[in-house]
Scaffold this motif. Structure first.
Motif, mmCIF file in Angstrom:
data_model
loop_
_atom_site.group_PDB
_atom_site.id
_atom_site.type_symbol
_atom_site.label_atom_id
_atom_site.label_comp_id
_atom_site.label_asym_id
_atom_site.label_seq_id
_atom_site.Cartn_x
_atom_site.Cartn_y
_atom_site.Cartn_z
ATOM 1 N N ALA A 124 0.864 -1.185 0.000
ATOM 2 C CA ALA A 124 0.000 0.000 0.000
ATOM 3 C C ALA A 124 0.893 1.226 0.000
ATOM 4 O O ALA A 124 2.097 1.139 0.265
ATOM 5 C CB ALA A 124 -0.920 0.001 1.221
ATOM 6 N N ASP A 125 0.328 2.374 -0.352
ATOM 7 C CA ASP A 125 1.099 3.610 -0.330
ATOM 8 C C ASP A 125 0.406 4.647 0.539
ATOM 9 O O ASP A 125 -0.671 4.399 1.083
ATOM 10 C CB ASP A 125 1.337 4.142 -1.742
ATOM 11 C CG ASP A 125 0.032 4.339 -2.508
ATOM 12 O OD1 ASP A 125 -0.968 4.762 -1.901
ATOM 13 O OD2 ASP A 125 0.012 4.078 -3.724
ATOM 14 N N ASP B 242 -3.142 5.396 -0.423
ATOM 15 C CA ASP B 242 -4.127 4.412 0.040
ATOM 16 C C ASP B 242 -4.492 4.657 1.502
ATOM 17 O O ASP B 242 -5.663 4.537 1.890
ATOM 18 C CB ASP B 242 -3.571 2.992 -0.126
ATOM 19 C CG ASP B 242 -3.335 2.634 -1.576
ATOM 20 O OD1 ASP B 242 -4.066 3.149 -2.443
ATOM 21 O OD2 ASP B 242 -2.397 1.851 -1.847
ATOM 22 N N VAL B 243 -3.488 4.996 2.320
ATOM 23 C CA VAL B 243 -3.750 5.260 3.734
ATOM 24 C C VAL B 243 -4.626 6.495 3.893
ATOM 25 O O VAL B 243 -5.594 6.501 4.670
ATOM 26 C CB VAL B 243 -2.411 5.444 4.500
ATOM 27 C CG1 VAL B 243 -2.685 5.814 5.954
ATOM 28 C CG2 VAL B 243 -1.582 4.166 4.432
ATOM 29 N N SER C 149 -8.191 5.716 2.729
ATOM 30 C CA SER C 149 -8.936 4.887 3.683
ATOM 31 C C SER C 149 -9.399 5.694 4.888
ATOM 32 O O SER C 149 -10.371 5.327 5.548
ATOM 33 C CB SER C 149 -8.066 3.705 4.140
ATOM 34 O OG SER C 149 -6.944 4.158 4.890
ATOM 35 N N GLU D 160 -13.287 2.389 3.901
ATOM 36 C CA GLU D 160 -12.304 1.309 3.956
ATOM 37 C C GLU D 160 -11.657 1.253 5.346
ATOM 38 O O GLU D 160 -11.562 2.268 6.023
ATOM 39 C CB GLU D 160 -11.231 1.537 2.891
ATOM 40 C CG GLU D 160 -11.766 1.503 1.471
ATOM 41 C CD GLU D 160 -10.657 1.706 0.455
ATOM 42 O OE1 GLU D 160 -9.490 1.536 0.828
ATOM 43 O OE2 GLU D 160 -10.973 2.025 -0.704
ATOM 44 N N PHE E 200 -9.236 1.771 7.904
ATOM 45 C CA PHE E 200 -8.047 2.620 7.985
ATOM 46 C C PHE E 200 -6.901 1.905 8.681
ATOM 47 O O PHE E 200 -5.756 1.923 8.204
ATOM 48 C CB PHE E 200 -8.393 3.912 8.726
ATOM 49 C CG PHE E 200 -7.187 4.754 9.066
ATOM 50 C CD1 PHE E 200 -6.522 5.451 8.081
ATOM 51 C CD2 PHE E 200 -6.716 4.819 10.374
ATOM 52 C CE1 PHE E 200 -5.405 6.221 8.386
ATOM 53 C CE2 PHE E 200 -5.604 5.584 10.682
ATOM 54 C CZ PHE E 200 -4.943 6.295 9.684
ATOM 55 N N GLY F 98 -6.270 -1.293 9.052
ATOM 56 C CA GLY F 98 -5.717 -2.379 8.247
ATOM 57 C C GLY F 98 -4.823 -1.862 7.133
ATOM 58 O O GLY F 98 -3.735 -2.407 6.886
ATOM 59 N N THR F 99 -5.241 -0.789 6.470
ATOM 60 C CA THR F 99 -4.426 -0.202 5.396
ATOM 61 C C THR F 99 -3.137 0.383 5.950
ATOM 62 O O THR F 99 -2.058 0.227 5.362
ATOM 63 C CB THR F 99 -5.211 0.889 4.662
ATOM 64 O OG1 THR F 99 -6.462 0.357 4.200
ATOM 65 C CG2 THR F 99 -4.439 1.416 3.471
ATOM 66 N N LEU F 100 -3.228 1.059 7.112
ATOM 67 C CA LEU F 100 -2.040 1.638 7.730
ATOM 68 C C LEU F 100 -1.042 0.558 8.127
ATOM 69 O O LEU F 100 0.166 0.696 7.895
ATOM 70 C CB LEU F 100 -2.452 2.455 8.956
ATOM 71 C CG LEU F 100 -1.313 3.090 9.767
ATOM 72 C CD1 LEU F 100 -0.528 4.075 8.913
ATOM 73 C CD2 LEU F 100 -1.858 3.760 11.020
ATOM 74 N N THR G 92 -0.756 -2.412 6.821
ATOM 75 C CA THR G 92 -0.190 -2.980 5.597
ATOM 76 C C THR G 92 0.932 -2.099 5.066
ATOM 77 O O THR G 92 2.001 -2.587 4.677
ATOM 78 C CB THR G 92 -1.282 -3.142 4.530
ATOM 79 O OG1 THR G 92 -2.300 -4.012 5.010
ATOM 80 C CG2 THR G 92 -0.701 -3.709 3.239
ATOM 81 N N TRP G 93 0.689 -0.799 5.065
ATOM 82 C CA TRP G 93 1.710 0.136 4.591
ATOM 83 C C TRP G 93 2.959 0.064 5.465
ATOM 84 O O TRP G 93 4.083 0.016 4.951
ATOM 85 C CB TRP G 93 1.131 1.557 4.594
ATOM 86 C CG TRP G 93 2.107 2.612 4.192
ATOM 87 C CD1 TRP G 93 2.632 2.811 2.950
ATOM 88 C CD2 TRP G 93 2.679 3.621 5.043
ATOM 89 N NE1 TRP G 93 3.499 3.883 2.962
ATOM 90 C CE2 TRP G 93 3.540 4.403 4.228
ATOM 91 C CE3 TRP G 93 2.534 3.948 6.382
ATOM 92 C CZ2 TRP G 93 4.259 5.477 4.741
ATOM 93 C CZ3 TRP G 93 3.251 5.019 6.880
ATOM 94 C CH2 TRP G 93 4.098 5.768 6.068
#
Length: 330
Positions: free
Chosen positions: A171-172, A175-176, A179, A184, A186, A188-190, A192-193
């Motif tokens: 992720a970039d 994406d964060v 989200s 989405e 947030f 989970g995306t953070l 992942t990044w």
């Protein structure tokens, strides 16, 4: 000299440096063994086929004509077409550039968050165990190659403990941020990044961290010995206020300069780190282009890296001149 003239002079100097980068990068193709035609032509290609490919790519023209045409097209934003991928180099490079900038900024953040507190603590507790520990850490950071450190981080934190990912970019920052304002997840995306960027950011930022730590320490030691600090202590001001509001503030002027210069260095120096972590940025593109002898992609990548370094240097000079008007002299 006025501030405006200073900015104009530095901008004109930057243009000259960029032109030099373009010239050197273009000349590298002709001083490097081998021919770009080998990357395009089949292994069993006849001489006629190779000549036709050279004519199609413009490689049969005199050197000065090739150079003039390349500079003219470059001024129009055209870096040519990749021999291997068949894409426009401009598109290919600027697709990879955000990943490199993101990694460089993340490495800078890691370095700053660790370096400035370490430098301040080391200076205020001179010749104590904390000072020795910070000095040892900074010496280790300066001496450790980032590719070796990257491999060790992968072996320990990715392979042994399976905490972070070994390669890629899950992720970039976009994406964060997206989200955070959409439905989405947030967190989970953070996570992942962070799982993908933490190790390469540490590997790339360690040398930077060590450099800033030593610079902050020496600057703080110099400021703490000056008369205004002694006067502030005589007035009974709190030590924390003296250290962080007065001494550290004056120390940060050269630190800001190094921060800007090193940010440009990180953008250009991320090649090995990106290769170790398979980070999809300009560094990986440079390595791939060298291996495939894809000269248009390699030239475009190096020109963008060089231009980025020049722009960062100009920006740092302008900010420094704004903060310290004495820099702008007649």
């Amino acid at each position: 000299m006025s501030f405006g003239r200073f900015v104009l002079r530095r901008s004109l100097q930057g243009i000259g440096v960029v032109w030099g980068v373009v010239t050197v990068v273009f000349a590298l193709r002709f001083v490097t063994p081998g021919s770009p035609i080998n990357a395009v032509a089949p292994l069993d290609a006849s001489q006629e086929t190779r000549q036709a490919i050279a004519a199609e790519l413009g490689l049969d023209q005199p050197l000065y004509i090739q150079y003039g045409r390349y500079v003219f097209e470059l001024l129009q934003g055209d870096m040519g077409r990749s021999y291997i991928r068949g894409q426009e180099v401009t598109t290919l490079v600027f697709e990879r550039l955000p990943a490199t900038i993101e990694l460089a900024v993340a490495a800078s953040i890691v370095a700053i968050v660790l370096a400035i507190p370490l430098g301040v603590i080391s200076a205020t507790r001179r010749n104590e165990p904390v000072d020795y520990g910070a000095t040892l850490l900074s010496l280790g950071g300066i001496s450790t190659p980032n590719f070796w450190l990257g491999i060790m981080l992968i072996l320990i934190f990715a392979v042994e403990f399976n905490v972070f990912n070994t390669s890629g970019r899950g992720a970039d920052v976009g994406d964060v941020a997206l989200s955070a304002i959409t439905a989405e997840p947030f967190v989970g995306t953070l996570l992942t990044w962070l799982a993908y960027i933490t190790l390469p950011a540490i590997a790339l930022g360690t040398y930077f961290m060590a450099l800033i730590t030593r610079l902050t320490r020496s600057g703080m030691l110099d400021e703490l010995s000056k008369g205004y600090v002694q006067a502030a202590r005589a007035k009974g001001l709190p030590r924390t206020l003296i250290r962080y509001k007065h001494a550290l503030r004056n120390t940060l002027i050269p630190v800001i300069t190094v921060l800007g210069l090193q940010l440009g260095t990180l953008i250009g120096g991320a090649v090995i780190t990106e290769a170790v972590f398979s980070w999809p940025g300009l560094g990986t593109l440079v390595i791939e282009s060298i291996n495939q002898r894809d000269w248009p992609a390699l030239q475009g990548s190096l020109i963008v890296i060089g231009t980025s370094f020049v722009l960062v240097n100009i920006l740092v000079d302008v900010v420094y001149a704004y903060l310290d008007p004495e820099v702008v002299t007649d």
